[in-house]
Design a protein around this motif. Structure first.
Motif, PDB file in Angstrom:
ATOM      1  N   GLU A  12     -29.908 -14.142   1.263  1.00 55.89           N
ATOM      2  CA  GLU A  12     -28.981 -14.746   2.214  1.00 55.89           C
ATOM      3  C   GLU A  12     -27.978 -13.721   2.736  1.00 55.89           C
ATOM      4  OE1 GLU A  12     -26.973 -17.455   4.627  1.00 55.89           O
ATOM      5  OE2 GLU A  12     -28.980 -17.427   3.745  1.00 55.89           O
ATOM      6  N   ALA A  13     -27.509 -12.852   1.843  1.00 52.04           N
ATOM      7  CA  ALA A  13     -26.567 -11.811   2.259  1.00 52.04           C
ATOM      8  C   ALA A  13     -27.226 -10.857   3.251  1.00 52.04           C
ATOM      9  CB  ALA A  13     -26.058 -11.036   1.038  1.00 52.04           C
ATOM     10  N   LEU A  14     -28.489 -10.514   2.987  1.00 52.44           N
ATOM     11  CA  LEU A  14     -29.220  -9.638   3.889  1.00 52.44           C
ATOM     12  C   LEU A  14     -29.458 -10.325   5.229  1.00 52.44           C
ATOM     13  CD1 LEU A  14     -30.737  -6.968   4.327  1.00 52.44           C
ATOM     14  CD2 LEU A  14     -32.780  -8.085   3.408  1.00 52.44           C
ATOM     15  N   ARG A  15     -29.757 -11.619   5.188  1.00 60.32           N
ATOM     16  CA  ARG A  15     -29.976 -12.375   6.428  1.00 60.32           C
ATOM     17  C   ARG A  15     -28.728 -12.342   7.306  1.00 60.32           C
ATOM     18  NH1 ARG A  15     -28.865 -16.947   8.913  1.00 60.32           N
ATOM     19  NH2 ARG A  15     -27.527 -17.731   7.269  1.00 60.32           N
ATOM     20  N   VAL A  16     -27.574 -12.554   6.699  1.00 62.32           N
ATOM     21  CA  VAL A  16     -26.316 -12.547   7.444  1.00 62.32           C
ATOM     22  C   VAL A  16     -26.024 -11.157   7.997  1.00 62.32           C
ATOM     23  CG1 VAL A  16     -23.828 -12.853   7.275  1.00 62.32           C
ATOM     24  CG2 VAL A  16     -25.372 -14.470   6.137  1.00 62.32           C
ATOM     25  N   GLN A  17     -26.255 -10.150   7.156  1.00 67.00           N
ATOM     26  CA  GLN A  17     -25.985  -8.774   7.570  1.00 67.00           C
ATOM     27  C   GLN A  17     -26.846  -8.363   8.761  1.00 67.00           C
ATOM     28  OE1 GLN A  17     -26.567  -5.887   4.473  1.00 67.00           O
ATOM     29  NE2 GLN A  17     -26.008  -4.148   5.751  1.00 67.00           N
ATOM     30  N   LEU A  18     -28.112  -8.770   8.749  1.00 66.63           N
ATOM     31  CA  LEU A  18     -29.032  -8.411   9.822  1.00 66.63           C
ATOM     32  C   LEU A  18     -28.963  -9.376  11.001  1.00 66.63           C
ATOM     33  CD1 LEU A  18     -32.224  -7.430   7.790  1.00 66.63           C
ATOM     34  CD2 LEU A  18     -30.485  -5.923   8.742  1.00 66.63           C
ATOM     35  N   ARG A  29     -40.487 -13.947   4.994  1.00 68.35           N
ATOM     36  CA  ARG A  29     -40.955 -14.332   3.667  1.00 68.35           C
ATOM     37  C   ARG A  29     -42.480 -14.480   3.661  1.00 68.35           C
ATOM     38  NH1 ARG A  29     -36.261 -18.106   3.189  1.00 68.35           N
ATOM     39  NH2 ARG A  29     -34.881 -17.327   1.545  1.00 68.35           N
ATOM     40  N   LEU A  30     -43.025 -15.109   4.704  1.00 66.89           N
ATOM     41  CA  LEU A  30     -44.471 -15.271   4.790  1.00 66.89           C
ATOM     42  C   LEU A  30     -45.164 -13.926   4.870  1.00 66.89           C
ATOM     43  CD1 LEU A  30     -44.720 -18.280   7.275  1.00 66.89           C
ATOM     44  CD2 LEU A  30     -45.266 -18.295   4.839  1.00 66.89           C
ATOM     45  N   GLU A  31     -44.584 -13.003   5.647  1.00 67.90           N
ATOM     46  CA  GLU A  31     -45.170 -11.673   5.785  1.00 67.90           C
ATOM     47  C   GLU A  31     -45.141 -10.935   4.457  1.00 67.90           C
ATOM     48  OE1 GLU A  31     -46.833  -8.211   7.533  1.00 67.90           O
ATOM     49  OE2 GLU A  31     -46.830 -10.332   8.054  1.00 67.90           O
ATOM     50  N   VAL A  32     -44.019 -11.055   3.721  1.00 69.96           N
ATOM     51  CA  VAL A  32     -43.898 -10.392   2.421  1.00 69.96           C
ATOM     52  C   VAL A  32     -44.911 -10.956   1.441  1.00 69.96           C
ATOM     53  CG1 VAL A  32     -42.414 -10.102   0.406  1.00 69.96           C
ATOM     54  CG2 VAL A  32     -41.500  -9.694   2.683  1.00 69.96           C
ATOM     55  N   ARG A  33     -45.080 -12.285   1.442  1.00 69.48           N
ATOM     56  CA  ARG A  33     -46.063 -12.900   0.542  1.00 69.48           C
ATOM     57  C   ARG A  33     -47.471 -12.411   0.874  1.00 69.48           C
ATOM     58  NH1 ARG A  33     -43.177 -17.977   1.568  1.00 69.48           N
ATOM     59  NH2 ARG A  33     -41.755 -18.393  -0.169  1.00 69.48           N
ATOM     60  N   LEU A 100     -39.614  -3.223   5.096  1.00 70.27           N
ATOM     61  CA  LEU A 100     -38.481  -2.768   5.894  1.00 70.27           C
ATOM     62  C   LEU A 100     -38.848  -2.691   7.379  1.00 70.27           C
ATOM     63  CD1 LEU A 100     -37.079   0.096   3.608  1.00 70.27           C
ATOM     64  CD2 LEU A 100     -36.019  -2.129   4.057  1.00 70.27           C
ATOM     65  N   ASN A 101     -40.006  -2.125   7.679  1.00 70.18           N
ATOM     66  CA  ASN A 101     -40.432  -2.028   9.071  1.00 70.18           C
ATOM     67  C   ASN A 101     -40.773  -3.400   9.652  1.00 70.18           C
ATOM     68  OD1 ASN A 101     -40.071   0.722   9.342  1.00 70.18           O
ATOM     69  ND2 ASN A 101     -42.160   1.234   8.728  1.00 70.18           N
ATOM     70  N   GLY A 102     -41.221  -4.319   8.792  1.00 72.51           N
ATOM     71  CA  GLY A 102     -41.475  -5.678   9.246  1.00 72.51           C
ATOM     72  C   GLY A 102     -40.183  -6.373   9.638  1.00 72.51           C
ATOM     73  N   GLY A 103     -39.124  -6.162   8.843  1.00 70.77           N
ATOM     74  CA  GLY A 103     -37.817  -6.721   9.175  1.00 70.77           C
ATOM     75  C   GLY A 103     -37.266  -6.122  10.455  1.00 70.77           C
ATOM     76  N   ARG A 104     -37.480  -4.832  10.619  1.00 77.45           N
ATOM     77  CA  ARG A 104     -37.039  -4.158  11.831  1.00 77.45           C
ATOM     78  C   ARG A 104     -37.773  -4.714  13.043  1.00 77.45           C
ATOM     79  NH1 ARG A 104     -33.044  -1.971  14.503  1.00 77.45           N
ATOM     80  NH2 ARG A 104     -33.542  -0.058  15.642  1.00 77.45           N
ATOM     81  N   GLY A 192     -50.925   1.271  10.600  1.00 77.17           N
ATOM     82  CA  GLY A 192     -50.623   1.377  12.019  1.00 77.17           C
ATOM     83  C   GLY A 192     -50.539   0.060  12.762  1.00 77.17           C
ATOM     84  N   LYS A 193     -50.758  -1.066  12.093  1.00 78.90           N
ATOM     85  CA  LYS A 193     -50.728  -2.354  12.763  1.00 78.90           C
ATOM     86  C   LYS A 193     -49.319  -2.950  12.748  1.00 78.90           C
ATOM     87  CE  LYS A 193     -55.299  -2.318  12.923  1.00 78.90           C
ATOM     88  NZ  LYS A 193     -56.108  -2.314  14.146  1.00 78.90           N
ATOM     89  N   VAL A 194     -48.966  -3.658  13.828  1.00 78.17           N
ATOM     90  CA  VAL A 194     -47.680  -4.346  13.846  1.00 78.17           C
ATOM     91  C   VAL A 194     -47.747  -5.526  12.882  1.00 78.17           C
ATOM     92  CG1 VAL A 194     -47.122  -3.676  16.207  1.00 78.17           C
ATOM     93  CG2 VAL A 194     -48.373  -5.805  15.791  1.00 78.17           C
ATOM     94  N   PRO A 195     -46.603  -5.987  12.338  1.00 85.23           N
ATOM     95  CA  PRO A 195     -46.606  -7.112  11.393  1.00 85.23           C
ATOM     96  C   PRO A 195     -47.357  -8.317  11.959  1.00 85.23           C
ATOM     97  CG  PRO A 195     -44.453  -6.095  11.435  1.00 85.23           C
ATOM     98  CD  PRO A 195     -45.249  -5.435  12.532  1.00 85.23           C
TER      99      PRO A 195
END
Length: 217
Positions: A12-18, A29-33, A100-104, A192-195
């Motif tokens: 939640e803290a990361l969500r607010v920060q970003l 979350r789905l991508e991470v899983r 990290l790159n997925g979040g970006r 090399g693929k996008v998320p």
């Protein structure tokens, strides 16, 4: 008194920060899983490959099960958990950087961000560990909707540390757009693929056919 879930609090803290919305966070979350499942499959395939090779060698040497178990235990321990083990470290670093790159990617593809900063620049870490693949693309600029990114979005190889930066149209024109024809390298297979467009983790062709079929399901 209930103890707060520290992991969820950190998310939640990361969500607010970003500045991510709940929907965007759910997508991450789905991508991470999904990536976690692929990482587990890659680790399983690699481990089975090592066991299979050990079994073949054991048969060739005429070893009994006790000798083989002792040998494979030592091999697995050195390769996966020893002082100089690299496989788990590689898997960990691959998935952390992909996350990290997925979040970006989520940040950069927001409509407002795309409107203000519609160009992306490949940003490699410039040091002695930089690979030819990433050095070849360092500073490459293309529009965010350019198909080039669908096969060149970092990570591009094992332990890749590269990322992507956004640019305004004025910044992109001042720096100059990239020429894909000038590139002399290609991302490693599966990178090399996008998320959301990643290929399934390839199963080593050297594995026994029954193992390959089981892992490919």
């Amino acid at each position: 008194m209930a103890i707060p879930n520290q992991f969820e609090a950190a998310i939640e803290a990361l969500r607010v920060q970003l500045g991510l919305s709940e929907d965007e966070l759910d997508d991450m979350r789905l991508e991470v899983r999904r990536r976690a499942m692929e990482a587990a499959q890659a680790a399983e395939a690699s481990m089975l490959h090592q066991v299979h090779k050990s079994l073949l060698r054991s048969f060739q040497l005429g070893q009994g099960i006790a000798e083989w178990r002792k040998a494979i235990k030592a091999q697995v321990s050195r390769a996966w958990f020893g002082k100089n083990a690299t496989r788990l470290t590689t898997i960990y670093r691959n998935e952390v950087q992909r996350a990290l790159n997925g979040g970006r990617f989520v940040q950069m593809t927001r409509p407002r961000v795309l409107r203000l900063r519609p160009y992306w620049m490949f940003d490699a870490v410039d040091d002695t560990r930089t690979t030819d693949i990433c050095e070849d693309r360092d500073g490459f600029i293309a529009a965010a909707d350019n198909p080039w990114w669908t096969i060149n979005y970092p990570t591009l190889h094992h332990r890749c540390r590269s990322g992507v930066r956004t640019l305004t149209e004025r910044q992109a024109k001042r720096k100059g757009l990239g020429d894909s024809q000038s590139l002399t390298t290609e991302p490693q297979k599966g990178f090399g693929k996008v998320p959301g467009y990643s290929d399934p983790v390839p199963v080593p062709s050297s594995l026994a056919e029954p193992i390959r079929r089981a892992l490919s399901v």
